[in-house]
Design an enzyme around this catalytic site. Structure first.
Site, PDB file in Angstrom:
ATOM      1  CD  GLU A   1      23.599  -5.086  19.655  1.00  0.00           C
ATOM      2  OE1 GLU A   1      24.247  -5.866  18.935  1.00  0.00           O
ATOM      3  OE2 GLU A   1      23.999  -3.938  19.937  1.00  0.00           O
TER       4      GLU A   1
ATOM      5  CE  LYS B   1      30.210   1.986  26.591  1.00  0.00           C
ATOM      6  NZ  LYS B   1      28.772   1.762  26.853  1.00  0.00           N
TER       7      LYS B   1
ATOM      8  CG  HIS C   1      10.973  -4.715  -9.546  1.00  0.00           C
ATOM      9  ND1 HIS C   1      10.226  -5.047 -10.651  1.00  0.00           N
ATOM     10  CD2 HIS C   1      10.845  -3.371  -9.381  1.00  0.00           C
ATOM     11  CE1 HIS C   1       9.685  -3.941 -11.157  1.00  0.00           C
ATOM     12  NE2 HIS C   1      10.040  -2.920 -10.397  1.00  0.00           N
TER      13      HIS C   1
ATOM     14  N   GLY D   1      26.507   1.430  22.603  1.00  0.00           N
ATOM     15  CA  GLY D   1      27.157   1.397  21.301  1.00  0.00           C
ATOM     16  C   GLY D   1      26.238   1.775  20.156  1.00  0.00           C
ATOM     17  NE  ARG D   2      20.794  -1.556  21.269  1.00  0.00           N
ATOM     18  CZ  ARG D   2      21.360  -2.209  22.281  1.00  0.00           C
ATOM     19  NH1 ARG D   2      22.646  -2.495  22.244  1.00  0.00           N
ATOM     20  NH2 ARG D   2      20.647  -2.578  23.334  1.00  0.00           N
TER      21      ARG D   2
ATOM     22  CD  GLU E   1      34.105  -8.400  15.469  1.00  0.00           C
ATOM     23  OE1 GLU E   1      33.318  -9.360  15.419  1.00  0.00           O
ATOM     24  OE2 GLU E   1      34.340  -7.734  16.514  1.00  0.00           O
TER      25      GLU E   1
ATOM     26  CE  LYS F   1      30.988  -8.372  21.457  1.00  0.00           C
ATOM     27  NZ  LYS F   1      31.121  -7.028  22.091  1.00  0.00           N
TER      28      LYS F   1
END
Length: 517
Positions: free
Chosen positions: A325, A180, A356, A239-240, A186, A484
């Protein structure tokens, strides 16, 4: 004013504490693309009335209207959170032109690539909201025909991007850089690796195989990306919550534009349900209220997501980001503390693997955790008996968490195989299950683009509703931003060691690592 001091909170908390958790009454909520079974959540007429009063006190109707109208829903950052506009069949007039134009540009890009037989491979570089949504959808729906091999790399650890690039043909790979801000570490670091990979393979002009999806068009242009390879998202898209924008390009490339359109349609149908359904019949609101009861009244500090469909493997980290978040914050609009916990830790695994792995803890730990079970009625494989086994296991685990096993039941069971009464009583203690543990069951008729879109929007609106009830902003992420900033400071010190106010451990490792470079 903190939530705990508000007039509606104490009646709500008292009703929640006194409500039944034994599932004596079937509670089904029908919504587009799915059915929600809340029979194993706390419920009573008093709690239903107290919930309505709490929603009224917290201004839910006005907040919901603001969300759909493009108001100041993200009030700490002074902007809208208008993801509903991205999937609306007819977007709001103020943003309709921009949304429809980008939607058509995305479709045309995919059509042109299909017609030319371009890009047999796609390498998608994003992180967080720019990664989990497309990753989830392409994994979940790839049982249909997939047109392209799509790989994802998010982590700045270059093992991630190296693994994603392995066995791809660089001459037939489209690289998507999704950020964005177009400043996120990254995807930009991984884009540099991918560009070098293309260049080293002899691709004449690597930048022609790169697409950017961003709100910072200028930064993408400065990187040399072609204007017709830049897709825009907007400041009012969190963003999410950005899956529904051009961030969904890898979905359209992998599954086709029709599948992407159906995904949007399912989410839009859930939007309309959330916007118009009465509170008692409103699936996101009822799921949210159950979550508030479990976290803020009953004291459960985590939530398990257990999809009994291996194709929904990535819904767990997707939901982790969405909830963790967005929630877990402590300050209300006027800066006062909420006074109650405001978000669970979210974790889980697909069934039956989860049984399990950690279901023993869920059944017999002194506290345990609520569970969201997700199930599809119809499979997309030919092994009917396997699907029946899957359904049986899902329903059995949910029933066991709800019903439990008393000491008398456990004693009768142990006594049937143990002749020594004293030993039978000891064994019985180990077989007691407390029961009364809350869960929700979400049932999709089949895992398709429409139903998946509805499921994801259900969770989005659940989180929004919880934010309203708790009085917190679910659309900012100051904790992420703080980390950040600190990372950038440490990078400068690694490049050029200098005196700084770091804690002793951080200072030690900066010095130790910088000496080796």
């Amino acid at each position: 004013m903190s939530l705990t001091n508000s007039p509606a909170w104490q009646p709500f908390a008292a009703a929640a504490s006194a409500a039944s958790l034994r599932g004596e009454q079937l509670r089904l909520v029908n919504a587009p693309g799915l059915r929600l079974d809340l029979s194993a959540q706390a419920h009573s007429p008093a709690l239903q009335d107290a919930s309505a009063a709490l929603l009224t006190q917290q201004g839910f109707d006005a907040a919901r209207a603001q969300l759909f109208d493009g108001g100041n829903a993200n009030w700490t950052e002074g902007r809208a959170a208008w993801h509903t506009a991205l999937r609306a069949p007819v977007p709001p007039a103020m943003v309709a032109g921009a949304i429809l134009a980008e939607r058509e540009r995305l479709r045309q890009f995919v059509r042109d690539a299909d017609a030319a037989g371009r890009y047999g491979c796609v390498l998608h570089l994003g992180i967080g909201g720019s990664d989990w949504g497309p990753r989830l959808v392409t994994r979940a729906l790839r049982h249909g025909s997939t047109r392209r091999e799509v790989r994802f790399a998010s982590n700045v650890d270059s093992h991630s991007v190296a693994d994603a690039m392995s066995r791809l043909d660089p001459h037939d790979t489209l690289v998507i850089v999704a950020s964005k801000s177009f400043t996120t570490t990254e995807p930009l670091a991984n884009a540099e690796v991918a560009m070098n990979w293309l260049r080293d393979a002899g691709v004449a002009d690597p930048i022609k195989q790169v697409v950017a999806i961003t709100a910072n068009v200028e930064a993408a242009l400065n990187l040399g990306i072609l204007p017709d390879h830049i897709f825009q998202i907007w400041d009012w898209v969190g963003g999410r919550y950005s899956l529904w924008s051009a961030i969904g390009l890898p979905i359209a490339l992998a599954l086709g534009t029709d599948a992407f359109d159906q995904l949007l349609a399912g989410a839009a149908a859930m939007d309309e349900h959330f916007r118009t359904a009465e509170i008692a019949d409103n699936a996101p609101v009822q799921l949210a209220l159950a979550g508030v009861v479990n976290r803020s009244v009953l004291g459960y500090d985590s939530l398990v997501i257990a999809p009994y469909d291996s194709r929904l493997y990535h819904i767990v980290p997707w939901a982790q980001q969405l909830e963790m978040e967005s929630l877990g914050k402590v300050a209300t609009a006027d800066g006062s503390p909420t006074g109650v916990p405001t978000g669970p830790a979210v974790w889980g695994m697909s069934g039956t693997d989860c049984q399990h792995t950690f279901f023993q803890w869920l059944h017999q730990d002194s506290m345990g955790a609520p569970v969201d079970f997700i199930l599809c009625e119809q499979p997309d494989h030919a092994y009917a008996r396997h699907h029946e086994l899957l359904i049986a296991n899902c329903l059995a685990q949910r029933s066991a968490l709800l019903r439990g096993k008393t000491f008398d039941e456990a004693l009768a069971e142990a006594s049937a195989t143990e002749s020594d009464p004293a030993r039978a009583r000891v064994l019985a203690q180990h077989r007691v299950h407390p029961g009364g543990r809350p869960s929700s069951l979400i049932v999709l008729p089949r895992l398709e683009a429409f139903t998946l879109g509805a499921l994801l929007a259900l969770y989005e609106h659940k989180v929004f509703t919880q934010g309203v009830i708790w009085g917190i902003n679910p659309f900012d992420q100051w904790g992420v931003e703080f980390g950040k900033v600190l990372a950038k400071n440490i990078m400068r010190e690694l490049d050029s060691p200098q005196t700084s106010r770091q804690d002793p451990s951080t200072r030690f490792w900066i010095d130790a690592i910088s000496r080796k470079h």
